[in-house]
Design a protein around this motif. Sequence first.
Motif, PDB file in Angstrom:
ATOM      1  N   GLY A 149       1.283  -1.592  10.188  1.00  0.00           N
ATOM      2  CA  GLY A 149       0.805  -1.952   8.853  1.00  0.00           C
ATOM      3  C   GLY A 149       0.140  -3.305   8.829  1.00  0.00           C
ATOM      4  O   GLY A 149      -0.899  -3.496   8.190  1.00  0.00           O
ATOM      5  N   ALA A 192      -3.763  -4.357   7.881  1.00  0.00           N
ATOM      6  CA  ALA A 192      -4.125  -5.384   6.901  1.00  0.00           C
ATOM      7  C   ALA A 192      -5.091  -6.400   7.499  1.00  0.00           C
ATOM      8  O   ALA A 192      -6.066  -6.816   6.872  1.00  0.00           O
ATOM      9  CB  ALA A 192      -2.860  -6.071   6.384  1.00  0.00           C
ATOM     10  N   GLU A 194       1.481  -1.838   3.121  1.00  0.00           N
ATOM     11  CA  GLU A 194       0.213  -2.384   3.640  1.00  0.00           C
ATOM     12  C   GLU A 194      -0.522  -3.146   2.543  1.00  0.00           C
ATOM     13  O   GLU A 194      -1.156  -4.174   2.799  1.00  0.00           O
ATOM     14  CB  GLU A 194      -0.665  -1.260   4.171  1.00  0.00           C
ATOM     15  CG  GLU A 194      -0.178  -0.658   5.473  1.00  0.00           C
ATOM     16  CD  GLU A 194      -1.044   0.503   5.928  1.00  0.00           C
ATOM     17  OE1 GLU A 194      -0.720   1.111   6.947  1.00  0.00           O
ATOM     18  OE2 GLU A 194      -2.053   0.798   5.250  1.00  0.00           O
ATOM     19  N   ARG A 208       4.216   3.568   3.201  1.00  0.00           N
ATOM     20  CA  ARG A 208       3.411   2.807   4.150  1.00  0.00           C
ATOM     21  C   ARG A 208       2.218   2.152   3.459  1.00  0.00           C
ATOM     22  O   ARG A 208       1.927   0.970   3.667  1.00  0.00           O
ATOM     23  CB  ARG A 208       2.937   3.727   5.276  1.00  0.00           C
ATOM     24  CG  ARG A 208       1.989   3.045   6.259  1.00  0.00           C
ATOM     25  CD  ARG A 208       1.738   3.902   7.450  1.00  0.00           C
ATOM     26  NE  ARG A 208       0.906   3.218   8.427  1.00  0.00           N
ATOM     27  CZ  ARG A 208       0.802   3.543   9.698  1.00  0.00           C
ATOM     28  NH1 ARG A 208       1.511   4.569  10.155  1.00  0.00           N
ATOM     29  NH2 ARG A 208       0.017   2.880  10.516  1.00  0.00           N
ATOM     30  N   THR A 264      -1.678  -6.950   2.711  1.00  0.00           N
ATOM     31  CA  THR A 264      -3.084  -7.312   2.465  1.00  0.00           C
ATOM     32  C   THR A 264      -3.193  -8.357   1.358  1.00  0.00           C
ATOM     33  O   THR A 264      -3.946  -9.332   1.467  1.00  0.00           O
ATOM     34  CB  THR A 264      -3.892  -6.062   2.103  1.00  0.00           C
ATOM     35  OG1 THR A 264      -3.750  -5.098   3.139  1.00  0.00           O
ATOM     36  CG2 THR A 264      -5.369  -6.406   1.930  1.00  0.00           C
TER      37      THR A 264
END
Length: 577
Positions: free
Chosen positions: A427, A431, A465, A461, A469
């Motif tokens: 993940g 990002a 993520e 997920r 981010t």
Amino acid sequence: MQRKPLIFSFAATLALGVLIYQVSFGYFEAAERSKAEGRLSLYRSSVVAALEQYAHLTQILARDTYVIEAAAGGDTNALNERLSAFSTQAGLDAIYLLDLDGLTVSASNFAKTTSFVGQNYAFRPYFKSALQGGQGRFYAIGSTTGVPGYFIADAVTGSDGILIGVIAIKKNFDDLETSWREGGEQIILTSQDGLVLLASDPKWRYRALRPLSVAKKESIRAARQFGGAPLKLLDWRTDERGRAVIAGEERLHLVAADLPHDWQLHYFASDDRAVARSWLATAVAVLAAGSLLIMFQVQRARRIGRALKRSEQEEAQLRETNAKLAEEINERKMAERRLTRAQNELERASRLVALGELSASVTHELGQPIAAMRNHLAAAEISPQAHASLTGHIEGLVDRMEGITRQLKFFASPQSEPFEVFDMRDGMNVAIELLAPNIEDVNAEIKFDEPVMPICIRGSRLRIEQVMTNLARNALDAVEDSLTPRLMIRIGQTEHDAWFEIEDNGHGLGQATLSEIQEPFVTTRASGRGLGLGLAISANIIKDHEGLLTAENAVSGGTVFRVTIPVTSRDERKGEE
């Protein structure tokens, strides 16, 4: 009207205290400065004595028959033993003989691994001065031993008066620094160029009091005077009052400038005794003035008491009125607090309503272009000229846009999503890849401390993520104005939790708290560059995963955001118990 004399008395007492403190501090500071001058004179004498203690020794050794014979090409073994004995008796670091090319042919430390024998010191200024007929003196870090010391050298001549070599000695001044340090003093000895040669604090050694010119740096490098020392500026400052701030503390600053080689001895004396005595003198004076004031107030209180006895009824009525007024004031304050809480709750509710409306609107507006993009992608796949790799990449972005709209939509109408087990490392890499244009725009350095083993959690997920981010994008925004923008990303796991951190070297949180900056529509970014939803969305996602989001200012500057997510859910933990 009755308070004016009291206020005037207190103001007069305060002004008297300030005046007495200033006058007494000036007097006691002068006394401390006089004592400091005496100690500085003593330390100056010890430095001069240390410099001149062995000045005659090289002149005597230059006339020694063993030295002359060895310099003329004779046997050096006997001289080695002789110089070793002299060095031990005199307490010197080394005594050594150099030929006319600067090569050491005999030394007192001949038997040590750091022997000077075979070493060439033609680059040293003391050797060059001795060759020219004068006595060479020089302070430097030893190029062979790495130990600093004071070098003295004299020329050696044969029976015919012809120059045949140079005899030199080396003496360190560790005993001076030790005596300063053990005496609790703050002293530095500087060269004529303002470089610290000796210091009571080893961290100040080889620092510069002022910037060095390029030519001076080159001269120091050519003579290898300070080895590889960076010669950074000393963190200090002085003022015209004869005071200086060093090591973060203000001190009396005295300088002895009449030392050999135009060296200077800087002495930093504490004025704590002057401050303490000044406060004591001020306290005594203020206490005396306060006693007089109290006596005056006692007499005045007696007069007022006699007057009050004649108006007890009016006083009772006044107390009753005051009590009612105090009760009314308390009721008003409680009402104001309830009103303030209601306003805050209403404001927060309004923000959430507006956020829900905005989320629904964004979801609706993005839905149509996403559908259109899918149609174009489908047409491109049917076309024989379609680029499959480009299509796959765009389709991946479309999937992500749909996922984001689902996350925005949960503000308007929250709904559960299926959880899966995934590796947080994957993940974070997604990002970082997604933010590649942002990273390139700010030219940021990304340090990802990626664990070797997988760090797996059970959750959404895409939503995790999105948190990664959002936090990484906020960190990139924070380092835009940094000279060396840098992000440090870490992932780890404890017995019950998995976690990741994103640290930047930006402007930090300042006085803001995490609860303030994660409010919807609250943002520190420039107008038009963000809606202030990132942290609000992230906080709700983490809450849905039973996790914890924290933020704090980094020790070295910037901000550290940390997300902790349980490896197992709360229900699973209860089952285990």
